[in-house]
Design a protein around this motif. Structure first.
Motif, mmCIF file in Angstrom:
data_model
loop_
_atom_site.group_PDB
_atom_site.id
_atom_site.type_symbol
_atom_site.label_atom_id
_atom_site.label_comp_id
_atom_site.label_asym_id
_atom_site.label_seq_id
_atom_site.Cartn_x
_atom_site.Cartn_y
_atom_site.Cartn_z
ATOM 1 N N ALA A 31 0.624 -1.236 0.170
ATOM 2 C CA ALA A 31 -0.017 -0.008 0.044
ATOM 3 C C ALA A 31 0.776 1.178 -0.143
ATOM 4 C CB ALA A 31 -0.859 -0.213 1.152
ATOM 5 N N HIS A 32 1.837 1.261 -0.725
ATOM 6 C CA HIS A 32 2.757 2.305 -0.925
ATOM 7 C C HIS A 32 2.053 3.569 -1.856
ATOM 8 C CE1 HIS A 32 6.320 0.525 0.873
ATOM 9 N NE2 HIS A 32 6.170 -0.432 0.050
ATOM 10 N N ALA A 33 2.486 4.634 -1.237
ATOM 11 C CA ALA A 33 1.728 5.913 -2.011
ATOM 12 C C ALA A 33 2.462 6.050 -3.261
ATOM 13 C CB ALA A 33 1.966 7.075 -1.229
ATOM 14 N N GLN A 34 1.851 6.411 -4.355
ATOM 15 C CA GLN A 34 2.547 6.889 -5.674
ATOM 16 C C GLN A 34 3.569 7.980 -5.454
ATOM 17 O OE1 GLN A 34 2.074 5.276 -8.223
ATOM 18 N NE2 GLN A 34 3.301 6.218 -9.851
ATOM 19 N N GLU A 35 4.938 7.673 -6.007
ATOM 20 C CA GLU A 35 5.772 8.581 -5.717
ATOM 21 C C GLU A 35 5.898 9.581 -6.749
ATOM 22 O OE1 GLU A 35 10.676 8.472 -4.762
ATOM 23 O OE2 GLU A 35 9.841 6.952 -6.352
ATOM 24 N N SER A 36 6.103 11.055 -6.457
ATOM 25 C CA SER A 36 6.095 11.898 -7.581
ATOM 26 C C SER A 36 7.352 11.969 -8.227
ATOM 27 C CB SER A 36 5.913 13.287 -6.884
ATOM 28 O OG SER A 36 6.826 13.650 -6.077
ATOM 29 N N PHE A 37 7.463 12.575 -9.293
ATOM 30 C CA PHE A 37 8.620 12.695 -10.082
ATOM 31 C C PHE A 37 9.490 13.281 -9.588
ATOM 32 C CE2 PHE A 37 11.030 14.485 -13.609
ATOM 33 C CZ PHE A 37 11.529 13.243 -14.405
ATOM 34 N N GLU A 38 9.226 14.392 -8.736
ATOM 35 C CA GLU A 38 10.179 15.184 -8.174
ATOM 36 C C GLU A 38 10.844 14.406 -6.872
ATOM 37 O OE1 GLU A 38 7.018 16.364 -8.868
ATOM 38 O OE2 GLU A 38 7.832 17.767 -10.546
ATOM 39 N N ALA A 39 10.112 13.674 -6.171
ATOM 40 C CA ALA A 39 10.604 12.782 -5.075
ATOM 41 C C ALA A 39 11.487 11.721 -5.603
ATOM 42 C CB ALA A 39 9.143 12.560 -4.334
ATOM 43 N N PHE A 40 11.074 11.245 -6.721
ATOM 44 C CA PHE A 40 11.779 10.069 -7.481
ATOM 45 C C PHE A 40 13.135 10.892 -7.767
ATOM 46 C CE2 PHE A 40 13.328 8.356 -11.346
ATOM 47 C CZ PHE A 40 13.338 6.976 -11.133
ATOM 48 N N SER A 41 13.192 11.955 -8.299
ATOM 49 C CA SER A 41 14.351 12.725 -8.989
ATOM 50 C C SER A 41 15.158 13.084 -7.505
ATOM 51 C CB SER A 41 14.143 13.899 -9.491
ATOM 52 O OG SER A 41 13.545 13.652 -10.792
ATOM 53 N N GLU A 42 14.662 13.442 -6.470
ATOM 54 C CA GLU A 42 15.430 13.849 -5.173
ATOM 55 C C GLU A 42 16.188 12.567 -4.611
ATOM 56 O OE1 GLU A 42 14.575 15.591 -0.941
ATOM 57 O OE2 GLU A 42 13.243 16.119 -2.500
ATOM 58 N N ARG A 43 15.437 11.537 -4.711
ATOM 59 C CA ARG A 43 15.825 10.117 -4.165
ATOM 60 C C ARG A 43 17.111 9.713 -4.910
ATOM 61 N NH1 ARG A 43 13.769 4.689 -4.565
ATOM 62 N NH2 ARG A 43 12.311 5.291 -5.976
ATOM 63 N N TYR A 44 16.685 9.580 -6.157
ATOM 64 C CA TYR A 44 18.312 9.184 -6.773
ATOM 65 C C TYR A 44 19.117 10.203 -6.752
ATOM 66 C CZ TYR A 44 16.197 4.760 -7.832
ATOM 67 O OH TYR A 44 15.494 3.429 -7.666
ATOM 68 N N VAL A 45 19.001 11.383 -6.885
ATOM 69 C CA VAL A 45 19.998 12.182 -6.787
ATOM 70 C C VAL A 45 20.964 12.324 -5.494
ATOM 71 C CG1 VAL A 45 20.712 14.807 -6.501
ATOM 72 C CG2 VAL A 45 19.354 14.170 -8.425
ATOM 73 N N ASN A 46 20.202 12.098 -4.229
ATOM 74 C CA ASN A 46 20.835 11.820 -3.002
ATOM 75 C C ASN A 46 21.412 10.292 -3.109
ATOM 76 O OD1 ASN A 46 19.790 14.232 -2.140
ATOM 77 N ND2 ASN A 46 18.110 13.227 -1.217
ATOM 78 N N PHE A 47 21.011 9.378 -3.639
ATOM 79 C CA PHE A 47 21.553 8.262 -3.845
ATOM 80 C C PHE A 47 22.891 8.064 -4.608
ATOM 81 C CE2 PHE A 47 22.462 4.061 -5.772
ATOM 82 C CZ PHE A 47 22.326 3.319 -4.791
ATOM 83 N N PHE A 48 22.806 8.774 -5.598
ATOM 84 C CA PHE A 48 23.933 8.916 -6.480
ATOM 85 C C PHE A 48 25.204 9.728 -5.704
ATOM 86 C CE2 PHE A 48 21.227 7.483 -10.022
ATOM 87 C CZ PHE A 48 21.954 6.232 -10.282
ATOM 88 N N GLN A 49 24.717 10.516 -4.941
ATOM 89 C CA GLN A 49 25.687 11.465 -4.377
ATOM 90 C C GLN A 49 26.511 11.025 -3.368
ATOM 91 O OE1 GLN A 49 23.388 15.260 -3.384
ATOM 92 N NE2 GLN A 49 23.687 16.025 -5.208
ATOM 93 N N ASN A 50 25.756 9.925 -2.615
ATOM 94 C CA ASN A 50 26.378 9.153 -1.630
ATOM 95 C C ASN A 50 26.888 7.787 -1.817
ATOM 96 O OD1 ASN A 50 25.729 11.342 0.384
ATOM 97 N ND2 ASN A 50 23.556 10.191 0.236
ATOM 98 N N ALA A 51 27.003 7.361 -3.247
ATOM 99 C CA ALA A 51 27.320 6.042 -3.625
ATOM 100 C C ALA A 51 28.815 6.223 -3.485
ATOM 101 C CB ALA A 51 26.949 5.873 -5.226
#
Length: 136
Positions: A31-51
């Protein structure tokens, strides 16, 4: 009496009691809420910055490109910087190949290339079309 002895010596076939029917377990969707494009982008930008290593960068790219959308230029920039930070030129080139496969048409791909041109020049990165002009 002989028939009584025979009947006693034969194994009795009893109807074995059937175990109660087990209820079928149904696995419900998350029952996850639909992730917005902005939230998706922010999540992956943070992920790649910390990889911290190549495995993390490639895992993040796999997950990012598995979604049914084209990552934003900010995500692509963070991914390319992460690939260069872990010193993997090939992965950086492959990121642009992934973008070319995800976009709907050549014009969109060229728009991504144009927007990310300063990044490519800064990092000394060529795309496949520049490396292998006839193969494109």
């Amino acid at each position: 009496m002989l028939s009584a002895v025979r009947a006693a010596s034969r194994p009795a076939f009893r109807l074995a009691a059937r175990p109660a029917a087990r209820p079928v377990q149904i696995r419900l969707a998350h029952a996850h809420a639909q992730e917005s494009f902005e939230a998706f982008s922010e999540r992956y930008v943070n992920f790649f910055q910390n990889a911290e290593d190549l495995f993390e960068v490639q895992r993040g790219l796999n997950n990012c490109f598995a979604h049914d959308l084209v990552p934003s230029p900010a995500v692509i920039e963070a991914a390319v910087r992460a690939a260069r930070r872990v010193n993997d030129y090939a992965t950086a080139v492959r990121i642009f190949e992934g973008v070319s496969e995800k976009v709907e048409n050549v014009a969109q791909y060229k728009a991504y290339l144009e927007e990310l041109k300063p990044l490519r020049e800064e990092l000394g990165l060529s795309v496949k079309e520049e490396l292998y002009p006839k193969a494109s």
